[in-house]
Write an enzyme that holds these catalytic residues in place. Sequence first.
Site, mmCIF file in Angstrom:
data_model
loop_
_atom_site.group_PDB
_atom_site.id
_atom_site.type_symbol
_atom_site.label_atom_id
_atom_site.label_comp_id
_atom_site.label_asym_id
_atom_site.label_seq_id
_atom_site.Cartn_x
_atom_site.Cartn_y
_atom_site.Cartn_z
ATOM 1 N N TYR A 187 0.825 -1.204 0.000
ATOM 2 C CA TYR A 187 0.000 0.000 0.000
ATOM 3 C C TYR A 187 0.863 1.259 0.000
ATOM 4 O O TYR A 187 0.629 2.178 0.780
ATOM 5 C CB TYR A 187 -0.946 0.004 1.211
ATOM 6 N N TYR B 128 -12.217 -7.456 6.205
ATOM 7 C CA TYR B 128 -11.037 -7.487 5.330
ATOM 8 C C TYR B 128 -10.752 -8.945 4.966
ATOM 9 O O TYR B 128 -10.672 -9.799 5.856
ATOM 10 C CB TYR B 128 -9.804 -6.877 6.006
ATOM 11 N N ASP C 83 -13.403 -16.740 7.635
ATOM 12 C CA ASP C 83 -12.042 -16.333 7.280
ATOM 13 C C ASP C 83 -11.265 -16.146 8.584
ATOM 14 O O ASP C 83 -11.374 -15.112 9.248
ATOM 15 C CB ASP C 83 -12.083 -15.039 6.458
ATOM 16 N N LYS D 127 -1.585 -16.776 7.572
ATOM 17 C CA LYS D 127 -0.765 -16.009 8.503
ATOM 18 C C LYS D 127 0.012 -16.891 9.488
ATOM 19 O O LYS D 127 1.075 -17.379 9.138
ATOM 20 C CB LYS D 127 -1.625 -14.940 9.182
HETATM 21 C C1 PLP Z 1 -4.264 -10.998 5.927
HETATM 22 C C2 PLP Z 1 -5.635 -11.483 5.672
HETATM 23 C C3 PLP Z 1 -6.018 -11.988 4.415
HETATM 24 C C4 PLP Z 1 -5.060 -12.013 3.231
HETATM 25 O O1 PLP Z 1 -3.965 -12.826 3.447
HETATM 26 P P1 PLP Z 1 -2.627 -12.610 2.536
HETATM 27 O O2 PLP Z 1 -1.759 -13.745 2.946
HETATM 28 O O3 PLP Z 1 -2.091 -11.263 2.925
HETATM 29 O O4 PLP Z 1 -3.051 -12.660 1.131
HETATM 30 C C5 PLP Z 1 -7.304 -12.451 4.268
HETATM 31 N N1 PLP Z 1 -8.175 -12.427 5.286
HETATM 32 C C6 PLP Z 1 -7.864 -11.953 6.508
HETATM 33 C C7 PLP Z 1 -8.871 -11.988 7.597
HETATM 34 C C8 PLP Z 1 -6.591 -11.449 6.737
HETATM 35 O O5 PLP Z 1 -6.279 -10.951 7.950
#
Ligand code: PLP
Length: 449
Positions: free
Chosen positions: A40, A168, A269, A298
């Site tokens: 970003y 997000y 997610d 992550k």
């Molecule tokens: C960081 C994140 C993503 C994206 O993951 P990347 O490995 O950066 O592509 C998707 N969903 C959530 C909730 C996140 O925190």
Amino acid sequence: MTGDGPGGSGAQRRPDHGGDQQRRHLDLIERDRRRLWHPYAPMPAALAAVPVVAAAGATLTLADGRQAIDGMSSWWAAIWGQRHPVLDEAVRTQLELMAHVMFGGITHPAAVELAELLVDVTPAGLEHVFLADSGSVAVEVAIKMALQHARGTGRPQRTRLLTVASGYHGDTLGAMSVCDPTAGMHSMFSHILPAQFFAPPPAPRYGEALQAEHIAPLADLLAEHRQEIAAVILEPILQGAGGMRFYSPDYLAEVRRLCDRHGVPLIADEIATGFGRTGRMFGCDHAGVRPDILCLGKALTGGYLSMAAVLCTPEIAAGVSAAESGALMHGPTFMANPLAAAVATASTRLLLSRPWAAEIAAISESLEAGLAPAAALPGVCDVRVLGAVGVIEATEPLPVAATQELLLDRGVWLRPFGRLLYTMPPYISSAEQLDRITAAMVAAAEALP
Ligand SMILES: *Cc1c(COP(=O)(O)O)cnc(C)c1O
């Protein structure tokens, strides 16, 4: 919890190499700005990147010799800090066998072991695993699963997703389409993104009771448009990059009930919330909820390598496979990378081998005690802690460069974001390191105008 030897003593320079280190520091900043994009960021970057040349435990070593505690766990990922002997060993062992092999038509022990372990640790009923190469790609795969499942179960008109605002889910196009539509970083792409349904962000805070009016907008959207909706997608309990909001498990439980009632799959997610970060193994565990599709990422690899996972129920898998393609239409080059899979298994086993719930509860207490003084400050509108996540919310956006410099002078690395100054420290942070993080955060909040 153990500390990490070299980590500690803040902004000190070694006098013997001071000049050389300073030159290398400035040289890296300059060469970086000439060539590299940062997340970003414009080109060239508006702010100089901070050169990090090594790290151990929770502590980063800067090119100029200063040290800083990684209070971000390098964006939720490095839950064991750096150079953890168990994770290092897992990578080394796998490296001596093979670094990578295509997953089309081939399998390998690292992938099989990880898949079995993930099925074991996630809510019962999630049985099948897709190993993707990043969180955003995992979200794309989850969306495709939902769309193909709709087709495979004879409901091809179900092509849209329902989500909540302030979410997000990543930076690729499908994932962007379910990020917050206005405040989200991606609003400028809205005209080319698939149009999704958005309910307001979950209103009841964590610990507050759910009122009927909190869930009514989502319930109404789902009831009205269920024939068009392939899945509901949200971040359980904690909305991360969309505002670091913690919401009531009752809200999540109610979303699950509504999805069941309308026959709509639920995608959780948990890319940020997974692996203990919120105090439970997964955010869904706060509500006793089992999603139909689950995204992990992550901290999956302890932050060592890029890998994400999508788990689904047999019912979803059957629907996907019954679609006209007869197959799930996704297959990244680095799918199920053996090095990443091996370190993911090692990190997850390490977590399970520890009294992780008690350790995270202790971090939570430290964060609460350490951040409490910020609540009374004039520029601060909220201070909140959930699990190993601590947030100071300011009334105005934080000055990024000045705040970062103030924090680095106190030996702490954090990245302010809008009005938020927040930490999700490595689980191995010592009590002294946690105190240092929270004290630096309070000092940054005191410096607000
Ligand atoms: C960081 C994140 C993503 C994206 O993951 P990347 O490995 O950066 O592509 C998707 N969903 C959530 C909730 C996140 O925190």
